[in-house]
Design a protein around this motif. Sequence first.
Motif, mmCIF file in Angstrom:
data_model
loop_
_atom_site.group_PDB
_atom_site.id
_atom_site.type_symbol
_atom_site.label_atom_id
_atom_site.label_comp_id
_atom_site.label_asym_id
_atom_site.label_seq_id
_atom_site.Cartn_x
_atom_site.Cartn_y
_atom_site.Cartn_z
ATOM 1 N N ASP A 181 12.527 -25.122 11.213
ATOM 2 C CA ASP A 181 13.302 -26.356 11.154
ATOM 3 C C ASP A 181 12.473 -27.395 10.411
ATOM 4 O OD1 ASP A 181 11.349 -27.095 12.940
ATOM 5 O OD2 ASP A 181 12.650 -27.178 14.686
ATOM 6 N N ASP A 182 12.853 -28.672 10.529
ATOM 7 C CA ASP A 182 12.125 -29.701 9.782
ATOM 8 C C ASP A 182 10.709 -29.920 10.292
ATOM 9 O OD1 ASP A 182 12.923 -30.743 12.180
ATOM 10 O OD2 ASP A 182 13.658 -32.641 11.372
ATOM 11 N N LYS A 183 10.345 -29.375 11.464
ATOM 12 C CA LYS A 183 8.986 -29.501 11.992
ATOM 13 C C LYS A 183 8.103 -28.310 11.617
ATOM 14 C CE LYS A 183 10.251 -32.196 16.113
ATOM 15 N NZ LYS A 183 10.197 -32.225 17.605
ATOM 16 N N GLY A 184 8.711 -27.269 11.107
ATOM 17 C CA GLY A 184 7.932 -26.092 10.756
ATOM 18 C C GLY A 184 8.498 -24.837 11.398
ATOM 19 N N ARG A 185 7.695 -23.797 11.406
ATOM 20 C CA ARG A 185 8.137 -22.502 11.908
ATOM 21 C C ARG A 185 8.058 -22.423 13.434
ATOM 22 N NH1 ARG A 185 9.461 -18.497 8.791
ATOM 23 N NH2 ARG A 185 9.168 -18.699 6.530
ATOM 24 N N PHE A 186 8.920 -21.551 13.996
ATOM 25 C CA PHE A 186 8.902 -21.298 15.438
ATOM 26 C C PHE A 186 9.567 -19.952 15.694
ATOM 27 C CE2 PHE A 186 12.967 -23.321 14.658
ATOM 28 C CZ PHE A 186 13.858 -22.632 15.466
ATOM 29 N N LYS A 187 9.414 -19.467 16.928
ATOM 30 C CA LYS A 187 10.163 -18.297 17.378
ATOM 31 C C LYS A 187 10.853 -18.652 18.690
ATOM 32 C CE LYS A 187 6.171 -16.080 19.627
ATOM 33 N NZ LYS A 187 5.324 -14.861 19.640
ATOM 34 N N ARG A 188 11.987 -17.968 18.938
ATOM 35 C CA ARG A 188 12.756 -18.260 20.144
ATOM 36 C C ARG A 188 12.109 -17.602 21.356
ATOM 37 N NH1 ARG A 188 17.598 -16.632 16.749
ATOM 38 N NH2 ARG A 188 18.325 -18.601 15.812
ATOM 39 N N ARG A 189 12.138 -18.352 22.432
ATOM 40 C CA ARG A 189 11.567 -17.862 23.695
ATOM 41 C C ARG A 189 12.535 -18.192 24.814
ATOM 42 N NH1 ARG A 189 6.118 -20.425 26.390
ATOM 43 N NH2 ARG A 189 6.159 -19.257 28.358
ATOM 44 N N SER A 190 12.799 -17.232 25.665
ATOM 45 C CA SER A 190 13.747 -17.450 26.757
ATOM 46 C C SER A 190 13.271 -18.567 27.675
ATOM 47 C CB SER A 190 13.932 -16.163 27.569
ATOM 48 O OG SER A 190 14.739 -16.408 28.709
ATOM 49 N N PRO A 191 14.175 -19.463 28.075
ATOM 50 C CA PRO A 191 13.776 -20.543 28.998
ATOM 51 C C PRO A 191 13.809 -20.108 30.457
ATOM 52 C CG PRO A 191 16.057 -20.839 28.381
ATOM 53 C CD PRO A 191 15.586 -19.603 27.649
ATOM 54 N N PHE A 192 14.157 -18.833 30.715
ATOM 55 C CA PHE A 192 14.267 -18.351 32.088
ATOM 56 C C PHE A 192 13.050 -17.511 32.471
ATOM 57 C CE2 PHE A 192 18.692 -18.489 30.391
ATOM 58 C CZ PHE A 192 19.099 -19.609 31.096
ATOM 59 N N ARG A 193 12.604 -17.659 33.705
ATOM 60 C CA ARG A 193 11.490 -16.879 34.202
ATOM 61 C C ARG A 193 11.920 -15.440 34.440
ATOM 62 N NH1 ARG A 193 9.697 -18.025 39.049
ATOM 63 N NH2 ARG A 193 7.470 -17.828 38.687
ATOM 64 N N PRO A 194 11.038 -14.471 34.192
ATOM 65 C CA PRO A 194 11.387 -13.062 34.457
ATOM 66 C C PRO A 194 11.655 -12.854 35.944
ATOM 67 C CG PRO A 194 9.455 -13.211 33.046
ATOM 68 C CD PRO A 194 9.724 -14.592 33.542
ATOM 69 N N PRO A 195 12.615 -11.996 36.288
ATOM 70 C CA PRO A 195 12.939 -11.787 37.717
ATOM 71 C C PRO A 195 11.773 -11.218 38.512
ATOM 72 C CG PRO A 195 14.039 -10.158 36.313
ATOM 73 C CD PRO A 195 13.456 -11.193 35.398
#
Length: 493
Positions: A212-226
């Motif tokens: 995006d306009d801030k630079g590179r990133f990767k998606r990460r789930s916002p939920f904790r693993p069960p």
Amino acid sequence: MIHKVTPPPPNWANRTLFHGDNLPIMRGMNSESVDLIATDPPFNKGRDFHATPDSLAAGARFQDRWSWERDVHESWTDQITDDYPRLMEAIESARYAHSDGMGAYMCFMAVRLLEMRRILKPTGSIYLHCDPTASHYLKACMDAIFGWKNFRNEIVWERIQGAGKRSQYAIRSFGRSTDTIFLYSRGNDYTFNANDVALPYPDISSSFPCHDDKGRFKRRSPFRPPGLGPRPNLVYDYKGIAPPHSSGWTVSKGKLQELDEAGEIEWVNGVPWRKQRPAVGIIPNNVWKDIPTPAKAEKSGYATQKPLALYERIVKAGSNPGNTVLDPFCGCATTLVASEQSDRQWVGMDIWEGAHDVVIDRMRKVIGPLFGDVHYTKEPPTRTDDGETAAPFLRVKQKVKEPEGPRWTRAEMYAHLLDQHGPRCAGCDRLFDDPRYLELDHNTPRSDGGLNHISNRILLCGPCNRLKSNTFTLSGLRRENRKRGYMKGVEND
């Protein structure tokens, strides 16, 4: 109420180059006036070094050979023996394990390292460049001076990349291609700017495919693993979205809203994803293999010149813009140029008379003609602080004012006391067959300033001397000896 004492400002100007022996110059500098020391002293290589005759540093030379008889001043050993016994043990161990020459080199470095510690600010640190010739002995001395708990890193610089010896019968060791840089701090609250010397990732496009306009990133789930188990406090609805299981979200609702408002949450088909961005870079470990020796265009002809990139990393890691950097062995000015480029103030010292011209020429070549004036002087500065001497935490005795009068060497005082009283311990009154069992000490605790006075000197055996270090006075020593039954025939104090 405790009032914090502000040390006086530095008693020299920025961009000052001192010509001469750095010991009296450093002794003239105010305490706690330097933020960083980055220096490349002699290594005790047992060689003579000369600059190339047609180079910028033509005429520069120094002798890296040391002799106890020629190079060690008696005042140095007197000061270290009296005030810094732990340091003297480190020096003597180098002398006995290696040679008198190594002991002389350690003594030469020790009196200078004591001053370096004194002039460092509480937030300061020192990077000392050396090699395996004497690195292990130097570390023992630095442990004694700075305290072993203030040892931070042993940096190994690979100065020759990919070099090795051809396989043949005569080879009997591995190739030598590294130098050592010891990092010690003055205390726990020292300057270290890791992000300022971070190395860029070689390629992050595959690891961080989104941008995006801030630079590179990767998606990460916002939920904790069960598998992490239930967390009722992290189970909540956010914009109509609830966690799929009882482990909940990875952050509180307030923190999630803060991330969303900052653009750090990406919504994909109504599902939120946290944006994980790459770190600033890779923080170097203590093995530096990415900085080669100086390229031809950088070389000034100085025999032991180090690469500018090496000292740029040290200066940026160990100081902040506007801080003061000191190099007591500045040679061809690599530390000074790195400091100027990094917007630091600096002060250098060198015994070579041509150092001034090299500093000016290298600054103009690297920085340009408008970097500022260099203040060149052969006179040590005059201290404007309280005049405290080096490394007070190493002392084992209290301070009293010594009387006026002639100051003798330790050897002269030892001979005089033997002639006056014989080989007798002044603490337990035992008469020894061999005077080598006796040690020179003070009748009453000595003063600051490194001066000796015969009227305040006694001879003690080893056990009494160690006991007196804890009781501080001869009277206390005698009282303790009487308690132990060692002085039945000695009069009361």
